[in-house]
Design an enzyme around this catalytic site. Structure first.
Site, PDB file in Angstrom:
ATOM      1  N   CYS A  14     -22.581  -3.021 -56.306  1.00 22.43           N
ATOM      2  CA  CYS A  14     -22.688  -1.869 -55.413  1.00 22.43           C
ATOM      3  C   CYS A  14     -23.530  -2.255 -54.197  1.00 22.43           C
ATOM      4  O   CYS A  14     -24.044  -3.364 -54.111  1.00 22.43           O
ATOM      5  CB  CYS A  14     -23.302  -0.662 -56.126  1.00 22.43           C
ATOM      6  SG  CYS A  14     -25.016  -0.909 -56.627  1.00 22.43           S
ATOM      7  N   CYS A  17     -26.941  -3.565 -54.792  1.00 22.12           N
ATOM      8  CA  CYS A  17     -27.010  -4.968 -55.196  1.00 22.12           C
ATOM      9  C   CYS A  17     -27.148  -5.873 -53.977  1.00 22.12           C
ATOM     10  O   CYS A  17     -27.968  -6.798 -53.960  1.00 22.12           O
ATOM     11  CB  CYS A  17     -25.757  -5.358 -55.991  1.00 22.12           C
ATOM     12  SG  CYS A  17     -25.586  -4.518 -57.569  1.00 22.12           S
ATOM     13  N   ASP A 434     -10.089  -8.597 -15.053  1.00 22.19           N
ATOM     14  CA  ASP A 434     -10.036  -9.607 -14.009  1.00 22.19           C
ATOM     15  C   ASP A 434      -8.571  -9.747 -13.603  1.00 22.19           C
ATOM     16  O   ASP A 434      -7.675  -9.539 -14.431  1.00 22.19           O
ATOM     17  CB  ASP A 434     -10.583 -10.928 -14.545  1.00 22.19           C
ATOM     18  CG  ASP A 434     -10.398 -12.064 -13.566  1.00 22.19           C
ATOM     19  OD1 ASP A 434     -10.803 -11.912 -12.405  1.00 22.19           O
ATOM     20  OD2 ASP A 434      -9.825 -13.093 -13.974  1.00 22.19           O
ATOM     21  N   ASP A 637     -16.064 -15.469 -15.272  1.00 17.44           N
ATOM     22  CA  ASP A 637     -16.022 -14.185 -15.978  1.00 17.44           C
ATOM     23  C   ASP A 637     -17.077 -14.098 -17.078  1.00 17.44           C
ATOM     24  O   ASP A 637     -17.309 -13.016 -17.625  1.00 17.44           O
ATOM     25  CB  ASP A 637     -14.641 -13.960 -16.607  1.00 17.44           C
ATOM     26  CG  ASP A 637     -13.549 -13.811 -15.562  1.00 17.44           C
ATOM     27  OD1 ASP A 637     -13.853 -13.300 -14.472  1.00 17.44           O
ATOM     28  OD2 ASP A 637     -12.400 -14.218 -15.829  1.00 17.44           O
TER      29      ASP A 637
END
Length: 751
Positions: A14, A17, A434, A637
């Site tokens: 779970c 854990c 771009d 970029d």
């Protein structure tokens, strides 16, 4: 700083854990950061520089009650552990079921036909059957149920209570109550010395069944990455020592010459040196149509050779191949924890103690206000609360959806670097694009070539191409490429001279050829008036115009454009339909920017933007309250990709852009952007549905288990039914996440 070490952790059941393992790892001296993913069963551990205390980290996990081993290299490193854990669960489930079914039958006999009950008592009196129930239930708890006690006790010692604690307490309570009622019934008020051995045994068996089904379903969440890993063939034919031999792919080195036949997968990345073919790259890029390849073309491992045979030189092998990098990115994304998971982690940290308090209050409440047999109802209600409240579904809600979503996106040629990128993209309302290489192809082509003086186009084009052959300018290269496509012979130029920003001059076939701007022609005293009308028309279309003069007279006008990519217009329209505004940034002039924006259907654009200006533009949009994704492909970029809420790199672009992006579109097609956004939105919707289900499930059924319906309807939830409902809750979350495997890209027109 060292690279993270990946561990495979078994025994986690779970969210608590994973938090417990994470806490144990972070407490190890030398560990700088640790992240544990419950769904994948893995941990990423970052050690401080020069401090590589791996053994100490493994020991800390073991002390916490779990088992960790370093992830093996190669395909699907968790597969061996997952298969072993599944086999262990199957064995425990088989034993538990074989022992529990007789216990259930014996417990149900009094409720079945009186004849069956009487027949059983002919062989042995009732007390003996009770002892049989005791023996079988004891075996269930000691053998298949031992995992809950081992992990539950570890959780108690570490003060990090989780699902195993709840199962351990629920089963122990049912077993202890029944054993005491069997051994010393006089200690109980009249009518309350009842046996609940079937509840203790069924809790273990049903939780094991749910965990087994959950483990099998979770195995499917990594199907996509497993399919990617299996794309590489096991062997390759290599030319060595004058002959051709077959070698394992792991034995290839950069520089090897590899032969590929039709229908075969390529083993590694490389460059074709002999032969031509069409290669299916859909498994990497998502593009359905094969790409034509010839000498000098780059090829990637895992792709399929469809027609011709060829030989290529290996350039990247092992972990350096494109496929290996894709797998590594997907694994990194699946192991990450998105921000939406933080809420679940915080809730999981306090959930179990709250449940224990509710169970205790339930028990005391029944004793205080219950009927004459209140002790029985108090016990049943408290155990039901403990069992039904297990927080498995909460821990699985986000990781399973992230695993399936990122795996499916990789199959479609979209790579998410982490779960945070997926969540961020889902909330995007503005996409900044771009222009060059993103909306357009990024390779100028000759779109117009008009002869003004009536001479044959081939003659003038041949002279212009001869003059531009020595030039490195993109416009000049486009003229040369156009002439080659028409099969023209390109004569050799002499006396070549380039004037930056103006044009070129050369001597070709005894004629003086000048090519350049109208300003350059004016400087050469060449009358450009005959071409000005056509020049204005072409310039208004956003094209770069080149005037060509032969022996001092304008003879032709050429226009070069960077055409819009196939699919860009349809993708931008689809983004608008999805409620997303598109903005274009470009370093080109106003005319070119306006023409491209008009053709692409973009309403907002900015021209003559310097590289730093793109980043500033992204900041400006974010200050407007927008959630911005930036899409680009070039080195310039990278700053904007890093500044955006979500940076999306075109996979056909530069390595630095790909490294700066949170998401990579392998095909370079903007339709992939639409697919990525819709898939991200679908994934986040499923995560929210998973959370809604798991929280609503607990909010609705904990009161029912506590006995809320008993005063109204006389109904009380049996612990056995509670165990079944808890297992079904986890299974629902996993199967709901698996729906993402069926996600298909939306149909988008090319124009």
């Amino acid at each position: 700083m060292e690279n993270p070490v990946r561990l495979v952790v078994s025994g986690m059941t779970c969210a608590n854990c994973s938090l417990r393992v994470e806490k144990a790892l972070r407490g190890v001296t030398g560990v700088q950061e640790a992240s544990v993913n419950f769904a994948t069963g893995t941990a990423q551990v970052l050690f401080q520089s020069g401090r590589h205390e791996l053994n100490a980290a493994l020991a800390a996990v073991e002390k916490a009650g779990y088992v960790a081993v370093p992830a093996e290299t190669g395909p699907d490193p968790e597969r061996k552990v997952r298969i072993g854990e599944l086999a262990s669960l199957q064995m425990d489930l088989t034993v538990a079921a074989a022992l529990t079914i007789p216990v259930m039958a014996l417990a149900m006999l009094p409720m079945l036909a009186h004849g069956i009950d009487s027949t059983a008592h002919l062989f042995h009196p009732a007390p003996l059957w009770h002892w049989v129930e005791f023996g079988l239930t004891t075996a269930v708890l000691l053998w298949p149920g031992r995992r809950f006690f081992r992990l539950g006790l570890a959780e108690v010692r570490g003060r990090a209570l989780g699902m195993n604690t709840l199962v351990m307490l629920g089963a122990t309570a049912a077993y202890s109550y029944s054993t005491l009622a069997l051994l010393a019934p006089g200690l109980f008020p009249s009518g309350t010395a009842l046996l609940y051995f079937e509840a203790a045994a069924s809790i273990v068996s049903l939780v094991l069944l749910g965990r087994y089904l959950e483990a099998r379903a979770k195995g499917h969440t990594s199907d996509a990455i497993r399919r990617l890993m299996n794309l590489t063939p096991p062997t390759a034919r290599v030319r060595r020592n004058g002959g051709e031999i077959e070698l394992p792919v792991a034995g290839l080195v950069a520089g090897d010459l590899v032969s590929v036949r039709p229908g075969e997968r390529l083993p590694v990345d490389g460059e074709i040196i002999e032969g031509t073919s069409w290669i299916d790259e859909s498994m990497l890029t998502g593009e359905p149509l094969p790409a034509e390849k010839g000498p000098g073309s780059s090829v990637s491992g895992g792709t399929v050779n469809t027609t011709g045979a060829f030989t290529f030189r290996a350039t990247r092998v092992g972990a350096d191949t494109v496929l290996a990098r894709i797998v590594a990115l997907v694994e990194e994304a699946q192991a990450s924890r998105p921000p939406i998971q933080a809420l679940a982690d915080r809730i999981a940290g306090v959930f179990v103690p709250v449940v224990l308090a509710i169970a205790a209050a339930t028990f005391l409440g029944w004793l205080a206000w219950g009927p004459a047999t209140a002790l029985n109802q108090a016990f049943v209600a408290a155990v039901a609360v403990l069992v039904i409240a297990c927080p498995c579904a909460m821990g699985l809600a986000a990781p399973t959806a992230i695993m399936v979503g990122t795996g499916r996106s990789a199959e479609l040629g979209i790579l998410f670097r982490n779960g945070s990128a997926l969540e961020s993209l889902a909330s995007t309302d503005t996409v900044v694009l771009d222009k060059t290489g993103t909306i357009t192809r990024g390779r100028p082509v000759l779109s117009d070539f008009k002869v003004l003086n009536g001479e044959p186009i081939e003659a003038i084009l041949s002279l212009a191409a001869g003059a531009e052959e020595p030039s490195e300018h993109p416009v000049g290269r486009a003229v040369v490429e156009f002439a080659r496509q028409r099969g023209l012979i390109i004569p050799e130029a002499g006396g070549f001279r380039a004037i930056p920003g103006r044009g070129i001059t050369a001597l070709v076939a005894g004629k003086t050829i000048q090519a350049g701007t109208a300003r350059y022609m004016a400087e050469l005293n060449i009358d450009a008036n005959p071409a000005m009308g056509e020049l204005d028309i072409l310039a208004a279309q956003g094209k770069s115009v080149l005037l060509i003069a032969v022996d001092g007279r304008i003879s032709a006008i050429a226009a070069v454009s960077d055409p819009i990519k196939e699919g860009s217009v349809g993708a931008i329209r689809a983004l608008r339909q999805a409620g997303i505004e598109t903005v274009m940034f470009t370093g080109d002039g106003q005319r070119t920017a306006e023409a491209v924006a008009r053709e692409a259907g973009i309403q907002r654009w900015e021209a003559e933007v310097l590289p730093g200006g793109k980043s500033d533009g992204v900041d400006r949009l974010r200050r407007e309250g927008r959630h911005v994704a930036f899409v680009g492909d070039g080195i310039n970029d990278a700053p904007a990709l890093a500044r955006a809420d979500t940076g999306i790199a075109i996979g056909t672009g530069t390595d630095i852009a790909m490294e700066s992006g949170d998401i990579i579109l392998m095909s370079g097609d903007l339709r992939g952007l639409v697919t990525a956004i819709l898939l991200a939105r679908r994934t986040i919707r499923i995560i929210r549905l998973n959370f809604l289900w798991s929280y609503a499930y607990n909010a609705a059924l904990i009161p029912v288990a506590a006995g809320l319906l008993y005063p109204l309807l006389g109904l009380q939830l049996d612990p056995m039914l509670a165990a079944g409902a808890m297992s079904l809750s986890s299974l629902f979350v996993v199967t709901n996440s698996l729906r993402l495997r069926r996600f298909s890209p939306p149909p988008i027109t090319l124009t």
